[in-house]
Scaffold this motif. Structure first.
Motif, PDB file in Angstrom:
ATOM      1  N   ARG A  61      50.998 -18.554   7.641  1.00 24.61           N
ATOM      2  CA  ARG A  61      51.356 -17.967   9.007  1.00 24.61           C
ATOM      3  C   ARG A  61      51.154 -16.652   9.013  1.00 24.61           C
ATOM      4  O   ARG A  61      51.278 -15.856  10.072  1.00 24.61           O
ATOM      5  N   GLN A  62      51.236 -15.967   7.848  1.00 26.69           N
ATOM      6  CA  GLN A  62      51.402 -14.662   7.698  1.00 26.69           C
ATOM      7  C   GLN A  62      50.078 -13.932   7.468  1.00 26.69           C
ATOM      8  O   GLN A  62      49.822 -12.924   7.660  1.00 26.69           O
ATOM      9  N   PHE A  63      48.830 -14.791   6.951  1.00 27.68           N
ATOM     10  CA  PHE A  63      47.735 -14.173   7.138  1.00 27.68           C
ATOM     11  C   PHE A  63      46.997 -14.223   8.429  1.00 27.68           C
ATOM     12  O   PHE A  63      45.963 -15.008   8.560  1.00 27.68           O
ATOM     13  N   ILE A  64      47.287 -13.386   9.310  1.00 30.30           N
ATOM     14  CA  ILE A  64      46.949 -13.304  10.342  1.00 30.30           C
ATOM     15  C   ILE A  64      46.230 -11.943  10.618  1.00 30.30           C
ATOM     16  O   ILE A  64      46.812 -10.797  10.327  1.00 30.30           O
ATOM     17  N   LYS A  65      44.886 -11.741  11.328  1.00 29.73           N
ATOM     18  CA  LYS A  65      44.447 -10.465  11.578  1.00 29.73           C
ATOM     19  C   LYS A  65      43.709 -10.791  12.738  1.00 29.73           C
ATOM     20  O   LYS A  65      43.500 -11.715  13.454  1.00 29.73           O
ATOM     21  N   PRO A  66      43.168  -9.567  13.395  1.00 31.11           N
ATOM     22  CA  PRO A  66      42.704  -9.755  14.720  1.00 31.11           C
ATOM     23  C   PRO A  66      41.230 -10.579  14.793  1.00 31.11           C
ATOM     24  O   PRO A  66      40.473 -10.332  13.656  1.00 31.11           O
ATOM     25  N   SER A  67      41.062 -11.357  15.583  1.00 33.53           N
ATOM     26  CA  SER A  67      39.912 -12.136  15.721  1.00 33.53           C
ATOM     27  C   SER A  67      38.707 -11.416  15.790  1.00 33.53           C
ATOM     28  O   SER A  67      38.376 -10.557  16.384  1.00 33.53           O
ATOM     29  N   GLU A  68      37.675 -11.877  14.856  1.00 30.91           N
ATOM     30  CA  GLU A  68      36.153 -11.191  14.985  1.00 30.91           C
ATOM     31  C   GLU A  68      35.252 -12.023  15.949  1.00 30.91           C
ATOM     32  O   GLU A  68      35.283 -13.309  15.576  1.00 30.91           O
ATOM     33  N   MET A  69      34.826 -11.681  16.964  1.00 24.63           N
ATOM     34  CA  MET A  69      34.235 -12.278  18.027  1.00 24.63           C
ATOM     35  C   MET A  69      32.705 -12.433  17.794  1.00 24.63           C
ATOM     36  O   MET A  69      32.104 -11.459  17.384  1.00 24.63           O
ATOM     37  N   PRO A  70      32.115 -13.575  18.165  1.00 26.08           N
ATOM     38  CA  PRO A  70      30.621 -13.546  18.397  1.00 26.08           C
ATOM     39  C   PRO A  70      30.211 -12.585  19.506  1.00 26.08           C
ATOM     40  O   PRO A  70      30.991 -11.858  20.320  1.00 26.08           O
ATOM     41  N   HIS A  71      28.935 -12.110  19.606  1.00 19.74           N
ATOM     42  CA  HIS A  71      28.305 -11.253  20.455  1.00 19.74           C
ATOM     43  C   HIS A  71      28.006 -11.850  21.914  1.00 19.74           C
ATOM     44  O   HIS A  71      28.052 -11.348  22.885  1.00 19.74           O
ATOM     45  N   ARG A  72      28.231 -13.290  21.982  1.00 15.05           N
ATOM     46  CA  ARG A  72      28.102 -14.137  23.129  1.00 15.05           C
ATOM     47  C   ARG A  72      28.878 -14.991  23.182  1.00 15.05           C
ATOM     48  O   ARG A  72      28.943 -15.833  21.950  1.00 15.05           O
ATOM     49  N   TRP A  73      29.206 -15.955  24.262  1.00 13.01           N
ATOM     50  CA  TRP A  73      29.604 -17.154  24.406  1.00 13.01           C
ATOM     51  C   TRP A  73      28.645 -18.219  24.890  1.00 13.01           C
ATOM     52  O   TRP A  73      27.566 -17.747  25.781  1.00 13.01           O
ATOM     53  N   ASN A  74      28.557 -19.366  24.235  1.00 10.49           N
ATOM     54  CA  ASN A  74      27.574 -20.227  24.390  1.00 10.49           C
ATOM     55  C   ASN A  74      27.904 -21.467  25.552  1.00 10.49           C
ATOM     56  O   ASN A  74      27.129 -22.051  26.147  1.00 10.49           O
ATOM     57  N   THR A  75      29.205 -21.650  25.694  1.00  8.40           N
ATOM     58  CA  THR A  75      29.639 -22.452  26.757  1.00  8.40           C
ATOM     59  C   THR A  75      30.826 -22.133  27.550  1.00  8.40           C
ATOM     60  O   THR A  75      31.588 -21.033  27.031  1.00  8.40           O
ATOM     61  N   PRO A  76      31.262 -22.718  28.906  1.00  4.81           N
ATOM     62  CA  PRO A  76      32.393 -22.104  29.597  1.00  4.81           C
ATOM     63  C   PRO A  76      33.596 -23.080  29.131  1.00  4.81           C
ATOM     64  O   PRO A  76      33.549 -24.052  28.493  1.00  4.81           O
ATOM     65  N   ILE A  77      34.652 -22.547  29.318  1.00  5.37           N
ATOM     66  CA  ILE A  77      36.038 -23.134  29.428  1.00  5.37           C
ATOM     67  C   ILE A  77      36.125 -24.317  30.424  1.00  5.37           C
ATOM     68  O   ILE A  77      36.130 -23.781  31.643  1.00  5.37           O
ATOM     69  N   LYS A  78      36.030 -25.501  30.310  1.00 11.36           N
ATOM     70  CA  LYS A  78      36.129 -26.499  31.451  1.00 11.36           C
ATOM     71  C   LYS A  78      37.252 -27.611  31.229  1.00 11.36           C
ATOM     72  O   LYS A  78      37.914 -27.951  32.032  1.00 11.36           O
ATOM     73  N   TYR A  79      37.231 -28.203  29.812  1.00 15.71           N
ATOM     74  CA  TYR A  79      37.901 -29.105  29.676  1.00 15.71           C
ATOM     75  C   TYR A  79      39.105 -28.848  28.783  1.00 15.71           C
ATOM     76  O   TYR A  79      39.977 -29.702  28.508  1.00 15.71           O
ATOM     77  N   GLY A  80      39.035 -27.956  28.016  1.00 16.97           N
ATOM     78  CA  GLY A  80      39.950 -27.591  27.033  1.00 16.97           C
ATOM     79  C   GLY A  80      39.589 -27.853  25.713  1.00 16.97           C
ATOM     80  O   GLY A  80      38.943 -28.579  25.378  1.00 16.97           O
ATOM     81  N   CYS A  81      40.246 -27.035  24.738  1.00 11.59           N
ATOM     82  CA  CYS A  81      39.871 -27.309  23.270  1.00 11.59           C
ATOM     83  C   CYS A  81      40.476 -28.806  22.788  1.00 11.59           C
ATOM     84  O   CYS A  81      41.625 -29.002  23.153  1.00 11.59           O
ATOM     85  N   PRO A  82      39.711 -29.694  22.131  1.00  7.95           N
ATOM     86  CA  PRO A  82      38.181 -29.281  21.543  1.00  7.95           C
ATOM     87  C   PRO A  82      37.248 -29.697  22.133  1.00  7.95           C
ATOM     88  O   PRO A  82      36.164 -30.176  21.542  1.00  7.95           O
ATOM     89  N   TYR A  83      37.234 -29.936  23.622  1.00 16.02           N
ATOM     90  CA  TYR A  83      36.341 -30.623  24.345  1.00 16.02           C
ATOM     91  C   TYR A  83      35.177 -29.669  24.921  1.00 16.02           C
ATOM     92  O   TYR A  83      34.215 -30.143  25.676  1.00 16.02           O
ATOM     93  N   ASP A  84      35.116 -28.357  24.580  1.00 17.72           N
ATOM     94  CA  ASP A  84      34.257 -27.448  25.226  1.00 17.72           C
ATOM     95  C   ASP A  84      33.453 -26.641  24.245  1.00 17.72           C
ATOM     96  O   ASP A  84      33.129 -25.891  24.491  1.00 17.72           O
TER      97      ASP A  84
END
Length: 466
Positions: A61-84
């Motif tokens: 829980r202590q090994f937290i760092k800023p998230s490294e993002m991809p350069h683009r997203w491939n799908t929209p948020i529609k049904y919520g994780c883990p269905y998108d």
């Protein structure tokens, strides 16, 4: 007032192991273990062991760092994780490791196979499709950290070397081949040609056991001679190799220390990856209620069985601490020197913004280091440990030393329908690339998206919509 027999520590979302519907879940501590409690209105209550080591779970829980993002997203948020999955904008980590499966055909039919590959399957991806899949990776990553060519058995693809050539044309730091080793063992000319793809090239070699009965249960064949011949060829041409051991509780977990030690004695081996069975694909003779291994159990066995690594040497990987743990060491003159424990946690969490420079062999052995803002590397082509795990700081070794002096132990615990935790899924950094321009986390791909499974997923999505 009466007390519950456990301590409630957190809340998350999971899925029912039977129907895969999303359910609420408690994280509790009971009898010095961490459990997930979840309830499905259709299938009732489930209690799933998450960790046998409370202090280590809390350390994650202590090994937290800023998230490294991809350069683009491939799908929209529609049904919520883990269905998108795809990746959607709600994901919290780019693809540290991108897996490209080029065939479903395999020259083995292992009783344990998350991809359900076999000689009976007939699907080969053509070169044009594979090119587009490489392009998907590069569009997401710009420069990919690690790309793994997988299958089925990738080395039997009729256009195998053309596929490697396509990979080498692209901006990929490190290329891996995930293989059972049969062709490597039986075709030295093939191995000689593989060596021409160095540096930045590695074999990810299936290596589960030294015991006949264990191999028969996991792989359906006694592969001891095959494994030795494969390693002999890889040693001869000094092709960087990672040994990959799929672990089943009570079957081969007692061999962890032996596999590590044997690996340190091989010229070509750069490390060992331990992968507890994911309850997905083909899992014959596997009872997840009694034979599941948690990451903490594997870590404890590494510490107990290995003569090299202590508890300070096997730490969470910051990009995905619930599912990945690592330990790094250096091979110098036949001696193994653990490295991870000398790096301050804050340096790890800073990742590539820091560089660790080891100035001499003596400094390595005495675990003395300095921090510099340098950005160079030995002429060997090895650019530092950072090239193999994106969240590590860059490590510069003394002149004349390179990747062949590195030895790493990695635990990769992929979640399944029992322990899936949406918090952790969002941090997944091992992703499959698909033919329809998506990057899908390993954990959810094998549960929801592989082969015909997405048809059932559509049913779950319809329930959400309605």
């Amino acid at each position: 007032m009466p007390n519950r027999p456990y301590t409630y520590t957190d809340f998350t979302l999971s899925v029912c192991s039977k129907c895969l519907r999303k359910v609420e879940a408690k994280i509790i501590i009971e009898n010095e273990c961490v459990y997930m409690l979840k309830r499905c209105k259709h299938h009732g209550m489930e209690k799933v062991l998450i960790s046998t080591d409370v202090p280590y779970y809390e350390l994650c829980r202590q090994f937290i760092k800023p998230s490294e993002m991809p350069h683009r997203w491939n799908t929209p948020i529609k049904y919520g994780c883990p269905y998108d999955c795809g990746l959607c904008p709600d994901h919290e980590q780019h693809s540290c490791l991108s897996i490209l499966e080029i065939t479903d055909v395999c020259n083995l039919q292992c009783p344990i196979c998350y991809a359900d590959s076999s000689p009976k399957r007939t699907t080969w991806k053509d070169l044009e499709t594979i090119k587009k899949m490489f392009d998907t990776i590069i569009k997401n990553e710009k420069e990919a950290d690690v790309v793994q060519i997988s299958g089925g058995e990738p080395t039997i693809h009729p256009q195998f070397f053309e596929i490697l050539d396509e990979a080498k044309k692209r901006s990929i730091k490190h290329l891996m081949i995930n293989t059972n080793g049969l062709r490597i063992a039986n075709d030295e000319a093939f191995v000689k040609k593989l060596a021409t793809y160095k540096p930045g090239f590695e074999i990810y070699l299936q290596f589960d056991s030294f015991e006949k009965e264990t191999l028969l249960e996991l792989r359906g064949q006694d592969l001891r001679e095959v494994r030795q011949k494969a390693i002999d060829h890889l040693n001869k041409y000094n092709i960087s190799t990672t040994l990959v051991a799929v672990l089943k509780k009570g079957l081969n977990d007692h061999e962890i220390g032996k596999i590590i030690k044997w690996g340190t004695e091989q010229k070509c081996v750069r490390g060992v990856t331990f992968q507890p069975i994911q309850h997905a694909g083909r899992t014959k003779n596997y009872d997840p209620s009694t034979e599941r291994l948690t990451l903490s159990e594997v870590r404890q066995e590494i510490i107990h069985q290995s003569e090299f690594f202590s508890s300070d040497d096997i730490i969470p990987v910051p990009c995905h601490p619930d599912s990945l743990a690592m330990g790094y060491a250096l091979k110098l003159g036949g001696k193994i020197t653990p490295l991870t424990s000398v790096i301050d946690k804050n340096i790890l969490l800073e990742g590539e913004r820091n560089t660790i420079v080891f100035e001499s062999d003596e400094a390595l052995r005495n675990k003395v280091f300095k921090l510099f803002s340098l950005n160079h590397s030995p002429e060997s082509g090895f650019k530092g440990l950072k090239d193999l795990l994106c969240c590590l700081p860059k490590v510069i070794l003394p002149n004349g030393m390179g990747y062949e002096n590195v030895f790493r132990v990695l635990i990769m615990k992929f979640q399944d329908n029992y322990d899936l935790d949406v918090r952790s899924v969002k941090k997944s950094c091992v992703h499959f690339v698909t033919t329809d321009d998506k990057m899908i986390p390993f954990d959810t791909y094998n549960l929801f998206y592989r082969d015909d499974k997405e048809a059932y997923l559509e049913t779950l999505r319809e329930e959400i919509t309605n």
